[in-house]
Design a protein around this motif. Structure first.
Motif, PDB file in Angstrom:
ATOM      1  N   ARG A 218     -18.384  -8.606  -2.085  1.00 45.62           N
ATOM      2  CA  ARG A 218     -18.404  -8.284  -0.658  1.00 45.62           C
ATOM      3  C   ARG A 218     -18.013  -6.826  -0.461  1.00 45.62           C
ATOM      4  O   ARG A 218     -16.909  -6.419  -0.816  1.00 45.62           O
ATOM      5  CB  ARG A 218     -17.438  -9.205   0.112  1.00 45.62           C
ATOM      6  N   ARG A 219     -18.914  -6.054   0.088  1.00 45.49           N
ATOM      7  CA  ARG A 219     -18.639  -4.641   0.321  1.00 45.49           C
ATOM      8  C   ARG A 219     -17.585  -4.471   1.405  1.00 45.49           C
ATOM      9  O   ARG A 219     -17.433  -5.312   2.288  1.00 45.49           O
ATOM     10  CB  ARG A 219     -19.914  -3.901   0.725  1.00 45.49           C
ATOM     11  N   LEU A 220     -16.887  -3.348   1.346  1.00 45.21           N
ATOM     12  CA  LEU A 220     -15.859  -3.048   2.334  1.00 45.21           C
ATOM     13  C   LEU A 220     -16.511  -2.753   3.680  1.00 45.21           C
ATOM     14  O   LEU A 220     -17.433  -1.953   3.779  1.00 45.21           O
ATOM     15  CB  LEU A 220     -15.045  -1.835   1.876  1.00 45.21           C
ATOM     16  N   SER A 221     -16.037  -3.428   4.697  1.00 47.92           N
ATOM     17  CA  SER A 221     -16.522  -3.187   6.054  1.00 47.92           C
ATOM     18  C   SER A 221     -15.321  -2.833   6.928  1.00 47.92           C
ATOM     19  O   SER A 221     -14.458  -3.670   7.185  1.00 47.92           O
ATOM     20  CB  SER A 221     -17.227  -4.443   6.596  1.00 47.92           C
ATOM     21  N   LEU A 222     -15.272  -1.578   7.363  1.00 48.37           N
ATOM     22  CA  LEU A 222     -14.119  -1.106   8.126  1.00 48.37           C
ATOM     23  C   LEU A 222     -14.348  -1.275   9.624  1.00 48.37           C
ATOM     24  O   LEU A 222     -15.437  -0.954  10.119  1.00 48.37           O
ATOM     25  CB  LEU A 222     -13.862   0.375   7.835  1.00 48.37           C
ATOM     26  N   PRO A 223     -13.354  -1.768  10.343  1.00 46.94           N
ATOM     27  CA  PRO A 223     -13.478  -1.814  11.804  1.00 46.94           C
ATOM     28  C   PRO A 223     -13.507  -0.404  12.378  1.00 46.94           C
ATOM     29  O   PRO A 223     -13.077   0.565  11.748  1.00 46.94           O
ATOM     30  CB  PRO A 223     -12.217  -2.568  12.235  1.00 46.94           C
ATOM     31  N   GLY A 224     -14.008  -0.301  13.592  1.00 46.27           N
ATOM     32  CA  GLY A 224     -14.174   1.018  14.200  1.00 46.27           C
ATOM     33  C   GLY A 224     -12.877   1.761  14.423  1.00 46.27           C
ATOM     34  O   GLY A 224     -12.879   2.997  14.488  1.00 46.27           O
ATOM     35  N   ASP A 225     -11.774   1.044  14.523  1.00 46.76           N
ATOM     36  CA  ASP A 225     -10.499   1.714  14.786  1.00 46.76           C
ATOM     37  C   ASP A 225      -9.651   1.868  13.516  1.00 46.76           C
ATOM     38  O   ASP A 225      -8.453   2.128  13.585  1.00 46.76           O
ATOM     39  CB  ASP A 225      -9.710   0.962  15.851  1.00 46.76           C
ATOM     40  N   ALA A 226     -10.268   1.711  12.348  1.00 46.56           N
ATOM     41  CA  ALA A 226      -9.516   1.846  11.105  1.00 46.56           C
ATOM     42  C   ALA A 226      -9.061   3.287  10.902  1.00 46.56           C
ATOM     43  O   ALA A 226      -9.764   4.232  11.263  1.00 46.56           O
ATOM     44  CB  ALA A 226     -10.379   1.403   9.923  1.00 46.56           C
ATOM     45  N   TYR A 227      -7.877   3.452  10.335  1.00 48.84           N
ATOM     46  CA  TYR A 227      -7.389   4.785   9.984  1.00 48.84           C
ATOM     47  C   TYR A 227      -6.535   4.654   8.719  1.00 48.84           C
ATOM     48  O   TYR A 227      -6.433   3.556   8.141  1.00 48.84           O
ATOM     49  CB  TYR A 227      -6.615   5.438  11.129  1.00 48.84           C
ATOM     50  N   LYS A 228      -5.935   5.746   8.272  1.00 43.49           N
ATOM     51  CA  LYS A 228      -5.355   5.782   6.932  1.00 43.49           C
ATOM     52  C   LYS A 228      -4.285   4.715   6.700  1.00 43.49           C
ATOM     53  O   LYS A 228      -4.219   4.141   5.612  1.00 43.49           O
ATOM     54  CB  LYS A 228      -4.777   7.176   6.636  1.00 43.49           C
ATOM     55  N   ARG A 233      -1.722   1.343   2.241  1.00 47.74           N
ATOM     56  CA  ARG A 233      -0.923   2.336   1.524  1.00 47.74           C
ATOM     57  C   ARG A 233      -0.670   1.813   0.115  1.00 47.74           C
ATOM     58  O   ARG A 233      -0.106   0.726  -0.065  1.00 47.74           O
ATOM     59  CB  ARG A 233       0.386   2.592   2.252  1.00 47.74           C
ATOM     60  N   VAL A 234      -1.074   2.576  -0.875  1.00 43.73           N
ATOM     61  CA  VAL A 234      -0.982   2.156  -2.276  1.00 43.73           C
ATOM     62  C   VAL A 234      -0.024   3.084  -3.028  1.00 43.73           C
ATOM     63  O   VAL A 234      -0.159   4.313  -2.954  1.00 43.73           O
ATOM     64  CB  VAL A 234      -2.366   2.183  -2.963  1.00 43.73           C
ATOM     65  N   ALA A 235       0.915   2.476  -3.741  1.00 44.52           N
ATOM     66  CA  ALA A 235       1.816   3.224  -4.616  1.00 44.52           C
ATOM     67  C   ALA A 235       1.392   2.995  -6.062  1.00 44.52           C
ATOM     68  O   ALA A 235       1.184   1.850  -6.478  1.00 44.52           O
ATOM     69  CB  ALA A 235       3.253   2.771  -4.427  1.00 44.52           C
ATOM     70  N   ILE A 236       1.259   4.083  -6.811  1.00 43.22           N
ATOM     71  CA  ILE A 236       0.903   3.988  -8.225  1.00 43.22           C
ATOM     72  C   ILE A 236       2.058   4.554  -9.035  1.00 43.22           C
ATOM     73  O   ILE A 236       2.438   5.719  -8.864  1.00 43.22           O
ATOM     74  CB  ILE A 236      -0.405   4.738  -8.515  1.00 43.22           C
ATOM     75  N   ILE A 237       2.599   3.712  -9.897  1.00 39.85           N
ATOM     76  CA  ILE A 237       3.822   4.062 -10.621  1.00 39.85           C
ATOM     77  C   ILE A 237       3.498   4.107 -12.111  1.00 39.85           C
ATOM     78  O   ILE A 237       3.116   3.095 -12.708  1.00 39.85           O
ATOM     79  CB  ILE A 237       4.929   3.030 -10.341  1.00 39.85           C
ATOM     80  N   ALA A 257     -11.947   3.180  -3.769  1.00 38.40           N
ATOM     81  CA  ALA A 257     -12.083   1.747  -3.489  1.00 38.40           C
ATOM     82  C   ALA A 257     -11.641   1.392  -2.080  1.00 38.40           C
ATOM     83  O   ALA A 257     -11.664   0.214  -1.711  1.00 38.40           O
ATOM     84  CB  ALA A 257     -11.287   0.931  -4.509  1.00 38.40           C
ATOM     85  N   GLY A 258     -11.231   2.383  -1.289  1.00 46.70           N
ATOM     86  CA  GLY A 258     -10.976   2.120   0.120  1.00 46.70           C
ATOM     87  C   GLY A 258      -9.569   2.306   0.609  1.00 46.70           C
ATOM     88  O   GLY A 258      -9.308   2.134   1.813  1.00 46.70           O
ATOM     89  N   ALA A 259      -8.611   2.626  -0.259  1.00 49.75           N
ATOM     90  CA  ALA A 259      -7.237   2.833   0.203  1.00 49.75           C
ATOM     91  C   ALA A 259      -7.164   4.014   1.162  1.00 49.75           C
ATOM     92  O   ALA A 259      -7.872   5.013   1.006  1.00 49.75           O
ATOM     93  CB  ALA A 259      -6.309   3.073  -0.990  1.00 49.75           C
ATOM     94  N   GLY A 260      -6.294   3.911   2.164  1.00 45.51           N
ATOM     95  CA  GLY A 260      -6.150   4.998   3.125  1.00 45.51           C
ATOM     96  C   GLY A 260      -5.172   6.059   2.685  1.00 45.51           C
ATOM     97  O   GLY A 260      -5.359   7.246   2.961  1.00 45.51           O
ATOM     98  N   MET A 261      -4.112   5.647   1.979  1.00 42.96           N
ATOM     99  CA  MET A 261      -3.092   6.572   1.500  1.00 42.96           C
ATOM    100  C   MET A 261      -2.681   6.159   0.094  1.00 42.96           C
ATOM    101  O   MET A 261      -2.526   4.971  -0.191  1.00 42.96           O
ATOM    102  CB  MET A 261      -1.856   6.558   2.420  1.00 42.96           C
TER     103      MET A 261
END
Length: 464
Positions: A218-228, A233-237, A257-261
């Motif tokens: 299933r492809r990513l489908s963002l709503p019109g009001d999506a923002y970062k 929010r993804v943390a990579i350690i 892959a779609g992460a905002g931050m």
């Protein structure tokens, strides 16, 4: 999604079709033989010599019915390599018919243009007897391509046995899950489906093992009001003085892959270097700021982390954080002892999975699938097991994404997959990330042959 069944379940369906639904005993056999004949025509040409290795059970009977169809069509030379044994009723009937037609027999596979393996099929139980090993070795040593009927001889639910290297396997009715257990699929060659007219109620709708394909993505489908922030929010350690590239790849993959931050937490000595390596929009912080990771939507721990005392301490601390999703990858898997996250995903390769499972390889396909589910249940996690195919296991199910894409075996590919899974939105299963990763690799292989992990990430963004 394709549901996979054990050979025992399919044999039981055969019995019930005859006894409960009054199917004539040779009805399904005739359908199987006709499908096999079409495949033989596809793999050979007029005048070729087809040798059918026929056992004494119903798989052999399918092969004998095939011999009859090929003989009466007159386009192929046909001979039968009989393997003695106690004949099933269907086998005896088909054998008498072949004898009446004068179809020749042989005790050699020399001179065959195509070998049809109709020896053991789905009826094999346990380990092979010496005589069976000799027949399989004879087929494996022959120079002709091999077409297997239903299941390559030597593959069973109950044991891993030596098997032949087929050019194609034609599967009658439902797909058998033993074909897709680790180590078996490569020997099957091309899988060809041959549906049979079973009463549909003979197969339950919720077997624990299923095969996924691109239609399940299933492809990513963002709503019109999506923002970062709403995008996640993804943390990579991770990262260590010897391995700083892994966190950069994971960070790039998470963005594509779609992460905002995305924020990277790494060794203090690497902060400046990683900042230069990562996308400009990535925040990079030292491990001393790790406490703030507990407020993120998703955490990925492990890429390039190393196996020292500090790495163990970091993994323990992160596993104690109550976050929506925690992905544990690479070296961090060795230190995993449980976690507080709402959802935990472990992404081991073969060696790392042995550590999680606490032992060596499974002794049979049945044990392989049961072991995956048991390990996932014991650890309270979803396991994304990366072998020649990818097995996504929970306590109750195993989903399979066919791998066999050697171009994905490039340095950093696992970091890319981990970053994708960490970036998946709420409610997206890890299998969606696996499908995206595999499809991106397949597309790049078709476009340009071999490629780098960075090129793979770019393709992920196009497909996401």
């Amino acid at each position: 999604m394709e549901r996979l069944y054990s050979s025992r379940e399919v044999l039981e369906a055969d019995r019930r079709a005859e006894e409960e639904y009054l199917f004539p005993p040779l009805c399904l056999m005739e359908q199987a033989a006709m499908s096999a004949a079409a495949q033989v025509y596809d793999m050979s040409k007029d005048g070729d010599h087809v040798t059918i290795v026929a056992g004494s059970g119903n798989n052999g009977a399918d092969g004998l019915a095939l011999a009859r169809l090929l003989h009466t069509a007159g386009q192929r030379r046909v001979s039968i390599f009989h393997v003695p044994g106690r004949m099933s009723a269907g086998n005896e009937a088909q054998r008498r018919c072949c004898e009446a037609l004068g179809i020749g027999t042989t005790d050699s596979l020399d001179g065959a243009s195509l070998i049809v393996d109709a020896y053991l099929g789905a009826g094999l139980r346990g380990a092979l007897r010496k005589e069976a090993e000799e027949v399989i070795h004879l087929m494996a040593a022959a120079k002709a391509p091999i077409l297997c009927l239903d299941v390559p001889s030597g593959i069973s639910d109950e044991a891993y046995n030596p098997s032949i290297q087929a050019q194609a396997t034609i599967v009658f009715g439902p797909l058998k899950r033993s074909l897709y257990a680790r180590g078996n699929l490569a020997g099957c060659g091309r899988i060809v489906r041959a549906p049979l007219s079973y009463p549909p109620q003979l197969f339950r709708d919720d077997p624990p093992v299923c095969l996924l394909d691109e239609d399940d993505y299933r492809r990513l489908s963002l709503p019109g009001d999506a923002y970062k922030v709403s995008r996640g929010r993804v943390a990579i350690i991770g990262g260590s003085p010897d391995y700083r590239g892994a966190v950069r790849l994971a960070a790039r993959a998470a963005f594509h892959a779609g992460a905002g931050m995305v924020t990277v937490f790494t060794d203090p000595s690497l902060v400046d270097l990683v900042s230069l390596d990562c996308p400009a929009s990535t925040m990079v912080r030292p491990f001393s700021d790790l406490a703030s990771a507990g407020s993120f939507d998703s955490i990925l721990v492990g890429p390039g982390l190393g196996q020292g005392v500090e790495a163990r301490r970091i993994v323990g601390r992160v596993c104690g954080m109550k976050v929506p999703r925690l992905v544990v990858d690479a070296d961090a898997i060795r230190f995993f002892e449980g976690a507080q996250a709402d959802e935990v995903v472990l992404t081991p390769h073969v060696g790392e999975y042995r550590i999680l499972a606490g032992g060596g390889d499974a002794s049979s396909p049945n044990d392989f699938y049961a072991g995956l589910m048991a390990t996932a249940g014991r650890l309270g996690a979803t396991i994304v097991y990366k072998a020649e195919s990818v097995y996504i296991a929970t306590q109750r199910s195993v989903d399979i994404v066919i791998g066999l894409k050697p171009s994905l075996g490039v340095a950093g590919s696992g970091d890319v997959l981990a970053g994708i899974i960490a970036a998946l939105g709420k409610g997206e299963p890890p299998s969606n990330g696996v499908l995206l990763h595999q499809a991106s690799g397949a597309a790049l292989a078709n476009q340009k042959g071999f490629y780098s992990a960075d090129e793979l990430i770019d393709e992920v963004g196009r497909r996401r």
